[in-house]
Scaffold this motif. Structure first.
Motif, mmCIF file in Angstrom:
data_model
loop_
_atom_site.group_PDB
_atom_site.id
_atom_site.type_symbol
_atom_site.label_atom_id
_atom_site.label_comp_id
_atom_site.label_asym_id
_atom_site.label_seq_id
_atom_site.Cartn_x
_atom_site.Cartn_y
_atom_site.Cartn_z
ATOM 1 N N PRO A 264 0.819 -1.220 0.000
ATOM 2 C CA PRO A 264 0.000 0.000 0.000
ATOM 3 C C PRO A 264 0.848 1.263 0.000
ATOM 4 N N HIS A 265 0.283 2.309 -0.556
ATOM 5 C CA HIS A 265 0.921 3.615 -0.530
ATOM 6 C C HIS A 265 -0.138 4.698 -0.721
ATOM 7 N N HIS A 266 0.242 5.947 -0.443
ATOM 8 C CA HIS A 266 -0.666 7.062 -0.648
ATOM 9 C C HIS A 266 -0.975 7.195 -2.134
ATOM 10 N N MET A 267 -2.204 7.575 -2.447
ATOM 11 C CA MET A 267 -2.559 7.760 -3.842
ATOM 12 C C MET A 267 -3.446 8.999 -3.992
ATOM 13 N N PRO A 268 -3.212 9.799 -5.038
ATOM 14 C CA PRO A 268 -4.073 10.968 -5.282
ATOM 15 C C PRO A 268 -5.426 10.525 -5.830
ATOM 16 N N PHE A 269 -6.446 11.334 -5.557
ATOM 17 C CA PHE A 269 -7.769 11.052 -6.071
ATOM 18 C C PHE A 269 -8.444 12.356 -6.442
ATOM 19 N N ASN A 270 -9.588 12.242 -7.140
ATOM 20 C CA ASN A 270 -10.249 13.440 -7.646
ATOM 21 C C ASN A 270 -10.760 14.331 -6.513
ATOM 22 N N GLU A 271 -11.200 15.535 -6.860
ATOM 23 C CA GLU A 271 -11.701 16.489 -5.879
ATOM 24 C C GLU A 271 -13.223 16.521 -5.850
ATOM 25 N N ILE A 272 -13.839 15.393 -6.199
ATOM 26 C CA ILE A 272 -15.297 15.299 -6.213
ATOM 27 C C ILE A 272 -15.797 14.270 -5.208
ATOM 28 N N THR A 273 -15.150 13.117 -5.166
ATOM 29 C CA THR A 273 -15.602 12.012 -4.314
ATOM 30 C C THR A 273 -15.323 12.314 -2.848
ATOM 31 N N PRO A 274 -16.331 12.247 -1.972
ATOM 32 C CA PRO A 274 -16.107 12.511 -0.545
ATOM 33 C C PRO A 274 -15.191 11.477 0.095
#
Length: 422
Positions: A264-274
């Motif tokens: 596992p690692h940190h991952m970026p995600f969109n700015e829409i999904t809570p």
């Protein structure tokens, strides 16, 4: 003074959220609620549920009048929207009635009657304000937490056997009927809470006072504290990170057929999904409904049990949560409920010990999900039972402690035999 202070704090909190939402170019909770006075509400059942909470302070005659006025107003709105081909939804009438009784309390009531009616209005408005506040909180989490920790939680979830993947396949196998039932239960959770709360508040109109503790207090406290954990531990859910709903942000389209593997690692995600997974507040709220329905009639006990089981099925089966979120949500609720009940009856050693233990277990769960997920996945036969044992220990502690808090009824003394008259 306490109610005045609480009202001032709540208003300040709403204003702060309104400013934060405006910062991102979107309306906040105050604006969204004000729009529903005229425009189509987001949830009509929620507004009628809030009116029902307000009506616990009214007489039966006043309740029938209030309900009739609400329906009449909604019929007028329906005809106007139908004529102009606007969005259709009911609920404006209920909101008008609640606001109308706020005006009546200020202008037509005095003394204790005014205070009681304002408490009823405040209780109803808190329910709808809580929904709007939650929507704004979810917006803030998606904008301020660009990186999510789903891979850590998904890896830790292997210690539980990947329950979201398992239940997801079961729900798909049930077809549209099972999905529709679970979806309704998931969406109308607040309505089920109001049903149980109405039973608890059924004597308010006669006794002219509210009970010291009831479900609405727990419900609102869960909604107030939960989003703070979202900010600390941002997670979006398997359907987004490992499913088609995540689009190109997803790791792969794996849910619910293939459990994830890898480091596992940190991952970026969109700015829409809570980022609203850790802990599962739907599980927390359903657990609160279950707890508060235990002392109700059989029908409400069945309702509380059904809503808890169906909510667990929906949160896992729709891919909204991991199994680790569920465990954290249960511990979260029991700790809050213990704190509220301890404050209501007066803090003592047993209450402090239970709240401290629940807080420690909840903190340990979050820390282990973040820093020990690889070890948890590597030794599932060790960590899986440990997670269940940790949750069970909090449940056991809550049951045993609260049982001591219940008033003890002395057994009836047997009648002594009386001498027969001569």
């Amino acid at each position: 003074m306490l109610w005045t202070a609480a009202s001032v704090v709540a208003l300040g909190f709403l204003i702060a959220l309104e400013i934060a939402a405006r910062h991102y170019g979107l309306p906040g909770p105050i604006t969204n609620q004000a729009r529903e006075v005229i425009f189509a509400p987001k949830s009509g059942p929620l507004l009628y549920a809030s009116m029902a909470l307000m009506m616990v302070v009214l007489t039966w005659r006043e309740r029938f009048v209030a309900f009739g006025v609400a329906v009449g107003i909604d019929v007028v709105f329906f005809l106007v929207r139908w004529a102009f081909d606007a969005k259709m939804m009911f609920g404006n009438g209920a909101l008008w009635v609640v606001l109308g009784y706020a005006v009546i309390a200020v202008t037509r009531r005095t003394g204790a009657e005014r205070v009681l009616l304002l408490k009823g209005v405040g209780l109803g408005l808190l329910l709808v304000a809580g929904r709007k506040t939650g929507d704004t909180w979810l917006l803030i989490t998606s904008k301020t937490r660009p990186v999510v920790l789903d891979q850590y939680v998904a890896t830790a979830d292997q210690a539980l056997g990947n329950p979201s993947w398992l239940v997801g396949r079961v729900v798909r196998a049930t077809g549209s009927i099972g999905s529709h039932v679970l979806d309704y239960v998931y969406i109308q959770l607040a309505v089920a809470a109001v049903v149980v709360a109405l039973y608890q508040l059924r004597h308010v109109a006669a006794e002219r006072r509210f009970p010291r503790h009831h479900l609405v207090r727990t419900f609102l406290m869960i909604g107030l504290l939960g989003p703070g954990i979202y900010m600390i531990f941002p997670v979006v859910g398997p359907i987004f990170v490992y499913g088609a709903d995540g689009g190109h942000w997803a790791v792969a389209d794996l849910w619910p057929n293939t459990p994830p593997v890898g480091t596992p690692h940190h991952m970026p995600f969109n700015e829409i999904t809570p980022r609203n997974c850790m802990p599962s507040l739907h599980t927390a709220w359903a657990t609160a409904i279950f707890i508060h329905s235990r002392r109700a009639p059989r029908a409400l006990r069945y309702l509380g049990t059904f809503w808890l089981i169906a909510t667990l099925g929906a949160t896992l089966g729709f891919g909204y949560h991991y199994g680790t979120d569920i465990i954290a949500g249960v511990v979260f609720t029991l700790t809050i409920e213990a704190a509220l009940r301890s404050a209501e009856r007066g803090w003592d050693r047993s209450g402090l010990r239970l709240v401290a233990y629940g807080t420690a277990v909840f903190t340990a769960l979050l820390v282990s999900y973040r820093y020990l997920p690889v070890e948890m996945a590597r030794y599932p036969y060790v960590f899986g039972p440990l997670l269940i044992l940790a949750m069970t220990s909090v449940i056991y502690g809550y049951v045993q402690t609260t049982r001591l808090w219940e008033p003890q009824v002395a057994p009836a003394r047997p009648l002594e035999p009386q001498p027969e008259p001569v």
